[in-house]
Motif scaffolding. Structure first.
Motif, mmCIF file in Angstrom:
data_model
loop_
_atom_site.group_PDB
_atom_site.id
_atom_site.type_symbol
_atom_site.label_atom_id
_atom_site.label_comp_id
_atom_site.label_asym_id
_atom_site.label_seq_id
_atom_site.Cartn_x
_atom_site.Cartn_y
_atom_site.Cartn_z
ATOM 1 N N ASN A 185 0.843 -1.183 0.000
ATOM 2 C CA ASN A 185 0.000 0.000 0.000
ATOM 3 C C ASN A 185 0.885 1.241 0.000
ATOM 4 O O ASN A 185 2.095 1.157 0.261
ATOM 5 C CB ASN A 185 -0.896 -0.003 1.239
ATOM 6 C CG ASN A 185 -1.902 -1.140 1.218
ATOM 7 O OD1 ASN A 185 -2.637 -1.298 0.245
ATOM 8 N ND2 ASN A 185 -1.930 -1.934 2.282
ATOM 9 N N PRO A 186 0.327 2.415 -0.284
ATOM 10 C CA PRO A 186 1.133 3.642 -0.287
ATOM 11 C C PRO A 186 1.872 3.900 1.028
ATOM 12 O O PRO A 186 2.952 4.500 1.022
ATOM 13 C CB PRO A 186 0.089 4.744 -0.552
ATOM 14 C CG PRO A 186 -0.977 4.051 -1.336
ATOM 15 C CD PRO A 186 -1.052 2.669 -0.764
ATOM 16 N N ASP A 187 1.326 3.409 2.164
ATOM 17 C CA ASP A 187 1.987 3.639 3.451
ATOM 18 C C ASP A 187 3.082 2.604 3.743
ATOM 19 O O ASP A 187 3.697 2.627 4.809
ATOM 20 C CB ASP A 187 0.958 3.643 4.587
ATOM 21 C CG ASP A 187 0.267 2.287 4.761
ATOM 22 O OD1 ASP A 187 0.552 1.354 3.980
ATOM 23 O OD2 ASP A 187 -0.572 2.168 5.672
ATOM 24 N N LYS A 191 -0.096 -5.122 0.925
ATOM 25 C CA LYS A 191 -1.446 -5.203 0.369
ATOM 26 C C LYS A 191 -1.810 -6.642 0.028
ATOM 27 O O LYS A 191 -2.938 -7.084 0.259
ATOM 28 C CB LYS A 191 -1.521 -4.345 -0.887
ATOM 29 C CG LYS A 191 -2.912 -4.264 -1.503
ATOM 30 C CD LYS A 191 -2.922 -3.290 -2.683
ATOM 31 C CE LYS A 191 -4.331 -3.134 -3.239
ATOM 32 N NZ LYS A 191 -4.365 -2.163 -4.365
#
Length: 644
Positions: A185-187, A191
């Protein structure tokens, strides 16, 4: 061997490596006499010499009077004898010398690794003495050759692209030859976890391969139910992950491995669980009420909430790995004390021991309880800890740890061994400093522990050893694509193999248990996680390397001197490091030249008359000339020279 180069002594001299100055050498048992000496060569009047002695257990410090003993080699020798406490701990010492109205100090050197010290006019670093309760490491363990398996990537018994079980929100590779990768995920959180289908039955199917290789102990990365492919986010400590099999399969693995003389060691992850677990249940995957869902959960007290439910302590701040209160009584009962506790349950199923993940994040009391429960059930079971530094003086969360004091670990993963060897073979540390590093561990570790460390050069937490040895360069500036596809070129690969042969020759003739990370023996490459966790290349092995591994494993197993023999390290020059192994009248002189381009000729002063051969090439015989032989080492060559 007389390979150590001695410098002229300073006017004040003490050397903790020399038994004359510290007797006995190294770690000592409780209630044992120790004699320390210091030599002084001075025209001025020596008014007084004191030994400053500090105990780690209660932090008390005392000064002991040192007395004149004799004049020797133009030095005046002062001596003190004292007895260690009946309780284990660390002792720290240095010397106070009063001369001509001045006060000088003599203590450990700047590297703080023992040996010859230094003179200062301020408080010096202290020398360490490890005081421990005598404890016997399991006998089978000292003779083990370990093989570490990351289960999802070793062998799939179902066939390529097939799986025992499926997980939601995961990526299943149809090809065993795909590269491992993360989908984030972007953080930065994961995912999708990716899986290749390796399982416990796959290990059973390959037991004959491991037995033929010479393996007699397997260390498994975690195998219990979890969301991830690595399983360090435990979901259920009492259940094998369905993708790996079930309890019956595990029992069968232990049984069939044992029939081949192979013991199984499990990875225990007890400092944290997974957030997606029966116990925390943040994702609501389980029918039980987890600690995240309710403060009425039976597991609520296990976790460290600051503001329930969203704010809680987690391992390295990773929210999917909530930390536990290890000493919470209900957690202790569940993991250790109950008749069917996690520790006991899997020993009853056939496991022979546990490796404690992040041992330095678990309280000493908790580790002691684990050891007690294990030894009560099976005195020959073993407990090993993951510790990356010198474990004798490890400080964690401002507390000195008690790993080797007699009530905790049988062994540790010897990451200092790996670090020192890599630095030596890669030319980052010369032979003298390699000698110092190893002597420091030898001095600080109880002998039984030193002969029982897990000597690894690869693991799931570090880049593949061949990649490092092939001068691949740093990976920090590479993209994920470049790291995934990077492979050593022909020259790099050949260099890496030569270095690996030298390194493993040391690994398999050194005190302690050698450990092979799956696939290193057949030439696997890869930068850091996930690229160091590729699938075993069945059918694409480097057979030259595999043959070499079989040779050095057989060398160790056929010559007990490399398991139990005395050990004395030496160095000849910046490039050539070595050591002597001794068992009765049997000697093995192990010498290694790390230079890539130049050979080296060294003279060995023998301790025993007779004829000598190279155990790696028995056609090579050495002429014994007045207890001295001359040995020529080619670039990146090691020789094991033994009397007949």
């Amino acid at each position: 061997m007389d390979g150590v180069i001695l410098m002229e002594k300073a006017w004040i001299y003490h050397n903790s490596y020399e038994e004359y100055y510290r007797n006995p050498f190294g770690a000592v048992t409780c209630d044992r006499e120790i004699t320390l000496r210091i030599a002084v060569k001075c025209n001025s009047k020596i008014e007084n010499i004191l030994l400053a002695l500090k105990k780690s257990k209660d932090n008390t410090e005392t000064n002991l009077q040192m007395n004149f003993e004799e004049n020797k080699d133009n030095y005046t020798i002062y001596k003190v004898t004292f007895k260690t406490s009946i309780n284990p701990g660390l002792l720290w010492y240095y010397f106070i010398i009063q001369v001509n109205g001045d006060k000088l100090f003599y203590g450990n050197n700047a590297k703080q690794k023992g040996g010859e010290g230094q003179i200062l006019n301020t408080l010096p670093p202290a020398y360490q003495i490890t005081v421990y309760k005598k404890n016997q490491t399991p006998s089978w363990y000292k003779e083990a050759v370990f093989y570490q398996i990351f289960v999802d990537r070793f062998h799939n018994s179902c066939g390529e692209g097939k799986f025992l079980s499926l997980k939601d929100k995961s990526l299943l590779h149809s090809s065993w030859n795909d590269s491992p990768m993360y989908f984030k995920n972007p953080d930065g959180s994961i995912k999708r976890w990716n899986f290749f289908g390796g399982n416990l039955q796959g290990i059973i199917d390959k037991l004959s391969y491991l037995h033929d290789l010479g393996i007699n102990a397997i260390y498994l990365n975690p195998i219990f139910e979890a969301s991830s492919n690595h399983k360090y986010d435990t979901g259920d400590y009492k259940k094998i992950d369905p993708m790996f099999g079930d309890e019956e399969t595990f029992r069968d693995l232990c049984k069939k491995a044992n029939e081949l003389g192979i013991n199984i060691i499990l990875d225990g992850v007890f400092s944290h669980t997974g957030s997606d677990s029966i116990y925390f249940n943040k994702e609501g995957s389980y029918s039980e009420i987890g600690a995240y869902q309710s403060q009425d959960s039976p597991y609520y007290k296990w976790f460290k909430f600051s503001n329930h439910p969203h704010e809680y302590e987690s391992w390295w701040g990773i929210g999917t790995l909530p930390n536990v209160h290890e000493l919470e009584p209900s957690y202790v009962d569940f993991i250790i004390e109950n008749d069917d506790s996690v520790i006991k349950h899997w020993l009853k199923c056939g496991a022979k021991g546990w490796r404690l993940d992040v041992a330095d994040e678990q309280p000493d009391e908790f580790i002691k309880k684990i050891r007690n429960a294990m030894k009560e059930y099976d005195p020959e079971s073993m407990l090993m800890g993951e510790v990356w530094e010198d474990a004798s003086n490890k400080v964690s969360y401002s507390e000195l740890r008690e790993y080797f004091w007699g009530d905790e670990l049988d062994s540790v993963m010897n990451y200092p061994f790996r670090k020192t060897l890599l630095e030596y073979v890669l030319g980052q540390k010369d032979a003298e400093n390699t000698y110092i590093d190893f002597m420091s561990l030898f001095e600080n570790y109880p002998k039984d522990i030193f002969y029982s460390t897990l000597n690894l050069i690869g693991s799931h937490d570090v880049p593949r050893i061949l990649t490092l040895l092939g001068d691949a360069g740093t990976e920090q500036n590479l993209s994920d694509y470049d790291k995934e596809h990077y492979r050593l070129n022909g020259d790099q690969f050949n260099l890496a193999k030569k270095r690996l042969k030298l390194l493993t020759l040391i690994q398999f003739t050194f005190p302690g248990m050698p450990c092979i990370y799956y696939g290193d023996e057949v030439g696997m490459e890869g930068f850091s996680d996930p690229y160091n966790r590729g699938t075993y290349p069945w059918g694409k092995e480097d057979y030259e390397l595999l043959t070499w591994y079989k040779k050095v494993i057989a060398l160790r197993k056929n010559n007990k001197i490399f398991i139990n023999g005395d050990w004395e390290p030496v160095f000849f020059n910046k490039e050539v490091f070595g050591y002597i192994r001794k068992d009765g009248e049997k000697y093995a002189y192990c010498i290694f030249n790390r230079n890539v381009w130049e050979g080296s000729k060294v003279k060995i002063n023998l301790k025993q008359d007779g004829n000598y051969i190279n155990l790696l090439n028995t056609d090579e015989i050495f002429n014994n000339n007045n207890k001295q032989i001359e040995v020529l080492l080619a670039p990146l060559e090691g020789k094991i020279i033994s009397n007949l």
